[in-house]
Design a protein around this motif. Structure first.
Motif, PDB file in Angstrom:
ATOM      1  N   ALA A 120      14.003 -45.250  19.011  1.00  0.00           N
ATOM      2  CA  ALA A 120      14.199 -44.665  20.338  1.00  0.00           C
ATOM      3  C   ALA A 120      14.794 -45.687  21.300  1.00  0.00           C
ATOM      4  O   ALA A 120      15.668 -45.358  22.119  1.00  0.00           O
ATOM      5  CB  ALA A 120      12.870 -44.144  20.873  1.00  0.00           C
ATOM      6  N   ASP A 121      14.331 -46.943  21.187  1.00  0.00           N
ATOM      7  CA  ASP A 121      14.848 -48.004  22.054  1.00  0.00           C
ATOM      8  C   ASP A 121      16.278 -48.413  21.671  1.00  0.00           C
ATOM      9  O   ASP A 121      17.015 -48.941  22.512  1.00  0.00           O
ATOM     10  CB  ASP A 121      13.937 -49.241  21.980  1.00  0.00           C
ATOM     11  N   LEU A 132      18.963 -41.169  24.411  1.00  0.00           N
ATOM     12  CA  LEU A 132      17.626 -40.634  24.140  1.00  0.00           C
ATOM     13  C   LEU A 132      17.251 -39.597  25.190  1.00  0.00           C
ATOM     14  O   LEU A 132      17.388 -39.840  26.382  1.00  0.00           O
ATOM     15  CB  LEU A 132      16.606 -41.773  24.141  1.00  0.00           C
ATOM     16  N   VAL A 133      16.784 -38.439  24.732  1.00  0.00           N
ATOM     17  CA  VAL A 133      16.224 -37.441  25.654  1.00  0.00           C
ATOM     18  C   VAL A 133      14.732 -37.694  25.806  1.00  0.00           C
ATOM     19  O   VAL A 133      14.238 -37.884  26.905  1.00  0.00           O
ATOM     20  CB  VAL A 133      16.491 -36.004  25.150  1.00  0.00           C
ATOM     21  N   ARG A 134      14.014 -37.714  24.677  1.00  0.00           N
ATOM     22  CA  ARG A 134      12.605 -38.087  24.717  1.00  0.00           C
ATOM     23  C   ARG A 134      12.056 -38.242  23.303  1.00  0.00           C
ATOM     24  O   ARG A 134      12.607 -37.715  22.338  1.00  0.00           O
ATOM     25  CB  ARG A 134      11.763 -37.070  25.475  1.00  0.00           C
ATOM     26  N   ARG A 135      10.972 -38.995  23.194  1.00  0.00           N
ATOM     27  CA  ARG A 135      10.215 -39.083  21.950  1.00  0.00           C
ATOM     28  C   ARG A 135       9.181 -37.962  21.920  1.00  0.00           C
ATOM     29  O   ARG A 135       8.760 -37.465  22.953  1.00  0.00           O
ATOM     30  CB  ARG A 135       9.509 -40.441  21.854  1.00  0.00           C
ATOM     31  N   ASP A 145      10.090 -36.036  16.213  1.00  0.00           N
ATOM     32  CA  ASP A 145       9.965 -37.463  16.506  1.00  0.00           C
ATOM     33  C   ASP A 145      10.846 -37.891  17.670  1.00  0.00           C
ATOM     34  O   ASP A 145      10.381 -38.547  18.609  1.00  0.00           O
ATOM     35  CB  ASP A 145      10.315 -38.294  15.270  1.00  0.00           C
ATOM     36  N   ILE A 146      12.129 -37.546  17.611  1.00  0.00           N
ATOM     37  CA  ILE A 146      13.059 -37.931  18.675  1.00  0.00           C
ATOM     38  C   ILE A 146      14.018 -36.783  18.944  1.00  0.00           C
ATOM     39  O   ILE A 146      14.561 -36.182  18.010  1.00  0.00           O
ATOM     40  CB  ILE A 146      13.871 -39.187  18.291  1.00  0.00           C
ATOM     41  N   LEU A 147      14.211 -36.476  20.224  1.00  0.00           N
ATOM     42  CA  LEU A 147      15.293 -35.580  20.635  1.00  0.00           C
ATOM     43  C   LEU A 147      16.331 -36.450  21.328  1.00  0.00           C
ATOM     44  O   LEU A 147      16.010 -37.166  22.283  1.00  0.00           O
ATOM     45  CB  LEU A 147      14.791 -34.487  21.574  1.00  0.00           C
TER      46      LEU A 147
END
Length: 231
Positions: A120-121, A132-135, A145-147
């Motif tokens: 994500a980072d 990154l939209v959000r975790r 997990d990740i969007l």
């Protein structure tokens, strides 16, 4: 969840054909419409299955099937591909339905959780211009997990595993089918990211349009500089 134990034969028709002769098996019919055929072995992996979106109909056997001892026929058809799973039931041994409620989703172990945080980072690892939209993007069947968004601004759902197998592909497929019903997100594509990906999982993922990415955990942590290695 409907649990059926029956003596049955199973035939799959579509991109491939497969036949299971008459034997006693466990049939699972899930709330999402999926149907799975299990034997008393092989761990979690079903002998055959039909994933949603699909619809099941139950009919009486025809004359020939009745002569062969069939008492009921299930036919499950995939809404998009037209593939079909036909279960010919010869003897019904058990039939029960249970309400399982909403599942909270899989709790990640330390490595998977750390992989999610690192990726994500460093979302640009998946492609230049990604954001990154959000975790832990929540859906009705659990968190993705990740969007993220790719360089075109399109939505991407990322599922992270230490070792990706077929069940990880199925999990991400369910997320994608649900998320693509949301007009604010659709179209949503998928990425299966893992330290290692089984060949069968890669084949199934690519067949479903899911991109597979092998993650270098040490490189993400910064403890291994991939560009400085000799090999």
């Amino acid at each position: 969840m409907r649990l059926v134990i029956a003596r049955c034969s199973v035939d799959y028709r579509g991109r491939l054909t497969a036949h299971l002769p008459v034997a006693t098996r466990l049939l699972l019919v899930k709330a999402d419409g999926s149907v799975l055929v299990h034997s008393d072995g092989g761990s979690y992996k079903p002998l055959n299955w039909m994933a949603p979106p699909c619809a099941m109909t139950k009919t009486d056997p025809d004359e020939l099937q009745a002569e062969q001892g069939v008492v009921a026929v299930w036919r499950v058809v995939h809404a998009k591909t037209g593939d079909s799973l036909t279960v010919a039931i010869h003897e019904l041994l058990h039939d029960s339905t249970h309400e399982l409620g909403l599942d909270p989703g899989l709790v990640k172990d330390g490595v998977e959780a750390h992989l999610q945080e690192l990726l994500a980072d460093q979302i640009h690892t998946l492609g230049p211009g990604w954001s990154l939209v959000r975790r832990e993007y929540m859906t009705a069947i659990g968190p993705v997990d990740i969007l993220a968004r790719d360089h075109t601004g399109a939505s991407v759902a990322v599922e992270i595993k230490r070792r990706a197998e077929i069940d990880g592909v199925e999990q991400l497929t369910r997320y994608l089918e649900l998320m693509n019903r949301d007009p604010l997100l659709a179209p949503v594509t998928g990425v299966l990211a893992a330290q290692a990906i089984r060949p069968q999982a890669r084949t199934l993922a690519e067949d479903r349009g899911i991109r597979c990415v092998v993650i270098d955990y040490d490189a993400l942590k910064g403890s291994d500089d991939a560009e400085s290695r000799l090999f």
